[in-house]
Design an enzyme around this catalytic site. Structure first.
Site, mmCIF file in Angstrom:
data_model
loop_
_atom_site.group_PDB
_atom_site.id
_atom_site.type_symbol
_atom_site.label_atom_id
_atom_site.label_comp_id
_atom_site.label_asym_id
_atom_site.label_seq_id
_atom_site.Cartn_x
_atom_site.Cartn_y
_atom_site.Cartn_z
ATOM 1 N N ILE A 92 0.848 -1.206 0.000
ATOM 2 C CA ILE A 92 0.000 0.000 0.000
ATOM 3 C C ILE A 92 0.878 1.248 0.000
ATOM 4 O O ILE A 92 1.821 1.351 0.788
ATOM 5 C CB ILE A 92 -0.922 0.044 1.243
ATOM 6 C CG1 ILE A 92 -1.687 -1.275 1.400
ATOM 7 C CG2 ILE A 92 -1.899 1.217 1.152
ATOM 8 C CD1 ILE A 92 -2.477 -1.372 2.700
ATOM 9 N N ASP B 279 8.804 6.937 -2.232
ATOM 10 C CA ASP B 279 8.353 8.142 -2.922
ATOM 11 C C ASP B 279 7.929 7.694 -4.316
ATOM 12 O O ASP B 279 8.763 7.266 -5.117
ATOM 13 C CB ASP B 279 9.489 9.167 -2.997
ATOM 14 C CG ASP B 279 9.062 10.465 -3.682
ATOM 15 O OD1 ASP B 279 7.937 10.515 -4.227
ATOM 16 O OD2 ASP B 279 9.852 11.427 -3.677
ATOM 17 N N ASN C 206 -2.701 4.259 -3.208
ATOM 18 C CA ASN C 206 -3.477 5.190 -2.403
ATOM 19 C C ASN C 206 -2.810 6.571 -2.292
ATOM 20 O O ASN C 206 -3.493 7.566 -2.065
ATOM 21 C CB ASN C 206 -3.669 4.603 -1.000
ATOM 22 C CG ASN C 206 -4.168 5.633 -0.016
ATOM 23 O OD1 ASN C 206 -5.331 6.023 -0.053
ATOM 24 N ND2 ASN C 206 -3.288 6.111 0.861
ATOM 25 N N TYR D 78 -6.872 18.374 -8.818
ATOM 26 C CA TYR D 78 -7.049 17.104 -8.112
ATOM 27 C C TYR D 78 -8.110 16.248 -8.794
ATOM 28 O O TYR D 78 -7.891 15.057 -9.086
ATOM 29 C CB TYR D 78 -7.444 17.375 -6.670
ATOM 30 C CG TYR D 78 -7.791 16.145 -5.865
ATOM 31 C CD1 TYR D 78 -6.784 15.344 -5.330
ATOM 32 C CD2 TYR D 78 -9.117 15.778 -5.632
ATOM 33 C CE1 TYR D 78 -7.092 14.209 -4.583
ATOM 34 C CE2 TYR D 78 -9.429 14.652 -4.891
ATOM 35 C CZ TYR D 78 -8.415 13.878 -4.370
ATOM 36 O OH TYR D 78 -8.723 12.753 -3.642
ATOM 37 N N LYS E 224 -7.760 12.544 -10.692
ATOM 38 C CA LYS E 224 -8.493 11.342 -10.283
ATOM 39 C C LYS E 224 -9.355 10.805 -11.427
ATOM 40 O O LYS E 224 -9.508 9.593 -11.587
ATOM 41 C CB LYS E 224 -9.360 11.638 -9.047
ATOM 42 C CG LYS E 224 -8.549 11.863 -7.770
ATOM 43 C CD LYS E 224 -7.745 10.626 -7.387
ATOM 44 C CE LYS E 224 -7.094 10.743 -6.031
ATOM 45 N NZ LYS E 224 -6.350 9.538 -5.631
ATOM 46 N N VAL F 161 -14.286 11.082 3.415
ATOM 47 C CA VAL F 161 -13.763 10.197 4.460
ATOM 48 C C VAL F 161 -12.824 10.998 5.354
ATOM 49 O O VAL F 161 -11.956 11.724 4.854
ATOM 50 C CB VAL F 161 -13.005 9.000 3.839
ATOM 51 C CG1 VAL F 161 -12.385 8.129 4.924
ATOM 52 C CG2 VAL F 161 -13.945 8.169 2.959
#
Length: 278
Positions: free
Chosen positions: A12, A60, A87, A152, A156, A185
């Site tokens: 992850i 990174d 993520n 952003y 996405k 979230v």
């Protein structure tokens, strides 16, 4: 090499304490997985240090060299990677006409190319085993792009499109690709967004919208935002299924934004202008 054949190895990115990645790492570990928890700084995941369920790596996603080194380290230790969760991501708040291009490039470099960099590093291994799962964490904002977070949101949206293509291209090799789409979230994304926002230039064209633009940084962090632990648990349950869904969305606003996606543009624009005070 350590034998852990009864457990899935999950890598992850972006696992810093207080974020979705950290909650996902703990949720996968609770499901008997061996979790490779990564972050740009090991200090930000130090609470996982002495837990044998976690293998901590500094990563990174902007560096080819570091990405390949981490993948090699994991393969050397466990012999395989079963699941990759992309993520790691950064916010970028501001009007597109005035946000410095360098900030937009950094957003895409992290959110899009960072994910693709890790995918390209791990796919040859997964193809050699004819199995694996790739999970890309998108955003419900891509379903209804509004003002003040265009860099952003578009990054996405690009990740969603890449994931759809990868799902088709990797299916012949037995690799499953899943788009995970968080709603609002609770995480540290609001704080990091305002941190990067404070380094933006003073708006010239959009000075009158300053308050609304600044408020956008915290929009997903309201009182009713879904707890990261709750979101992570639901996500992990879906990802670990034998035949996982290609698309999974959860969190505050996830249902509303799914509906928004299908609305006529004129109605969608009206709602978003009102919500974001544009």
């Amino acid at each position: 090499m350590v034998d852990h054949y009864d457990k899935q190895v999950v890598l992850i990115t972006g696992c810093s304490t207080g974020g979705i990645g950290h909650a996902l790492a703990r949720a996968f570990a609770a499901q008997n997985c061996l979790v490779v928890a990564t972050a740009r700084s090991l200090a930000s995941i130090s609470d996982l240090e002495n837990d044998p369920r976690f293998f901590l790596q500094e990563l990174d996603v902007l560096s080819d060299q570091i990405v390949h080194r981490v993948v090699s380290n994991v393969l050397e230790k466990f012999g395989r990677i079963d699941v990759v969760v992309n993520n790691a991501g950064v916010q970028c708040i501001g009007p597109l006409a005035e946000v410095p291009l360098s900030s937009i490039e950094r957003t895409f470099n992290t959110n899009v190319f960072g994910s693709l960099r890790l995918i390209q590093a791990v796919v040859p291994h997964m193809i050699s085993r004819k199995k694996g799962k790739i999970v890309n964490v998108g955003s419900v904002t891509a379903l209804g792009p509004g003002p003040w977070a265009g860099a952003y949101t578009s990054s996405k949206a690009a990740l969603h499109a890449l994931t759809d293509t990868l799902r088709l291209e990797l299916q012949p090799f037995g690799i499953e690709v899943i788009t995970v789409v968080p709603g609002a979230v609770k995480s540290n994304i609001g704080n990091s967004a305002i941190g990067s926002y404070s380094q933006m230039p003073e708006w010239k064209l959009y000075k009158q919208f300053e308050e609304a633009i600044r408020a956008r940084a915290y929009f997903s962090q309201g009182q009713k935002a879904t707890r990261a632990e709750e979101f992570a648990q639901k996500t992990v349950n879906h990802v670990l299924k034998k035949n996982p869904p290609a698309w999974f969305s959860a969190g505050q606003y996830s249902t509303i934004m799914a509906i928004m996606y299908h609305l006529p543009l004129s109605i969608k624009d009206f709602i978003l202008r009102r919500a974001m005070k544009c």
